[in-house]
Design a protein around this motif. Structure first.
Motif, short mmCIF file in Angstrom:
data_model
loop_
_atom_site.label_atom_id
_atom_site.label_comp_id
_atom_site.label_asym_id
_atom_site.label_seq_id
_atom_site.Cartn_x
_atom_site.Cartn_y
_atom_site.Cartn_z
N ASP A 14 18.29 -25.51 -21.48
CA ASP A 14 17.46 -25.93 -20.34
C ASP A 14 17.83 -27.35 -19.89
N ALA A 15 18.10 -28.24 -20.84
CA ALA A 15 18.48 -29.61 -20.52
C ALA A 15 19.83 -29.62 -19.80
N ALA A 16 20.78 -28.83 -20.27
CA ALA A 16 22.09 -28.75 -19.64
C ALA A 16 21.98 -28.18 -18.23
N ALA A 17 21.12 -27.15 -18.07
CA ALA A 17 20.92 -26.56 -16.75
C ALA A 17 20.27 -27.58 -15.81
N ALA A 18 19.31 -28.36 -16.32
CA ALA A 18 18.67 -29.39 -15.50
C ALA A 18 19.67 -30.47 -15.10
N GLU A 19 20.53 -30.87 -16.04
CA GLU A 19 21.57 -31.86 -15.73
C GLU A 19 22.53 -31.33 -14.67
N ASP A 20 22.92 -30.06 -14.81
CA ASP A 20 23.81 -29.45 -13.83
C ASP A 20 23.15 -29.41 -12.45
N ALA A 21 21.87 -29.02 -12.43
CA ALA A 21 21.14 -28.94 -11.16
C ALA A 21 21.04 -30.32 -10.53
N ALA A 23 23.07 -32.89 -11.05
CA ALA A 23 24.42 -33.27 -10.62
C ALA A 23 24.79 -32.60 -9.30
N ARG A 24 24.45 -31.30 -9.16
CA ARG A 24 24.72 -30.58 -7.91
C ARG A 24 23.93 -31.19 -6.74
N ARG A 25 22.65 -31.52 -7.00
CA ARG A 25 21.82 -32.11 -5.95
C ARG A 25 22.37 -33.47 -5.52
N LEU A 26 22.75 -34.29 -6.49
CA LEU A 26 23.32 -35.60 -6.16
C LEU A 26 24.63 -35.45 -5.39
N LEU A 27 25.44 -34.50 -5.80
CA LEU A 27 26.71 -34.26 -5.11
C LEU A 27 26.45 -33.80 -3.68
N GLN A 28 25.47 -32.90 -3.49
CA GLN A 28 25.13 -32.43 -2.14
C GLN A 28 24.64 -33.60 -1.28
N GLU A 29 23.82 -34.50 -1.87
CA GLU A 29 23.35 -35.66 -1.11
C GLU A 29 24.52 -36.56 -0.72
N GLU A 30 25.45 -36.76 -1.65
CA GLU A 30 26.63 -37.57 -1.35
C GLU A 30 27.47 -36.93 -0.25
#
Length: 100
Positions: A14-21, A23-30
C-alpha cells in the motif's frame, strides 16, 4: 507470525502504491506546468511575430515613400538643370547676337 508478515507486506504494498500514485500526480502536475510554459512561450512568440510584421510593413511603406520622394526630387533637379541649360543657351545666343 504469518498473518503479521502478510499484514506487513500489505502495508508495504500500500505504501509503494501510494508513493507511485504521488509520483504520478507530481509528474502530471509538472507536465501541465511545462505545457503551460510552452503555450505561454508560443503565445509570446506569436505576439512578437505579429509586432515584427507590423514593423516590417511600416518600414516597407517608409522605404517606398522615400524612394518616391527621392525620385521626385531627382526629376525636379533634372528639370531645373534643363531649365538652367536653356537659359544659359539663350544668354549665349543673346550675347552672340549683340556681338554681331
Amino acid at each position: 507470525a504469518a498473518a503479521r508478515d502478510a499484514a506487513a507486506a500489505d502495508v508495504q504494498r500500500d505504501a509503494a502504491a501510494a508513493e507511485d500514485a504521488l509520483a504520478r500526480r507530481l509528474l502530471q502536475e509538472e507536465l501541465r506546468a511545462a505545457d503551460g510554459a510552452i503555450d505561454d512561450a508560443r503565445s509570446a512568440r506569436d505576439t512578437e511575430n505579429r509586432e515584427m510584421q507590423v514593423l516590417l510593413g511600416t518600414l516597407e511603406e517608409t522605404w517606398a515613400r522615400q524612394r518616391e520622394e527621392h525620385a521626385a526630387a531627382r526629376s525636379a533637379d533634372a528639370d531645373e538643370a534643363q531649365r538652367l541649360k536653356g537659359e544659359a543657351k539663350a544668354l549665349e545666343e543673346a550675347r552672340a547676337a549683340e556681338v554681331e
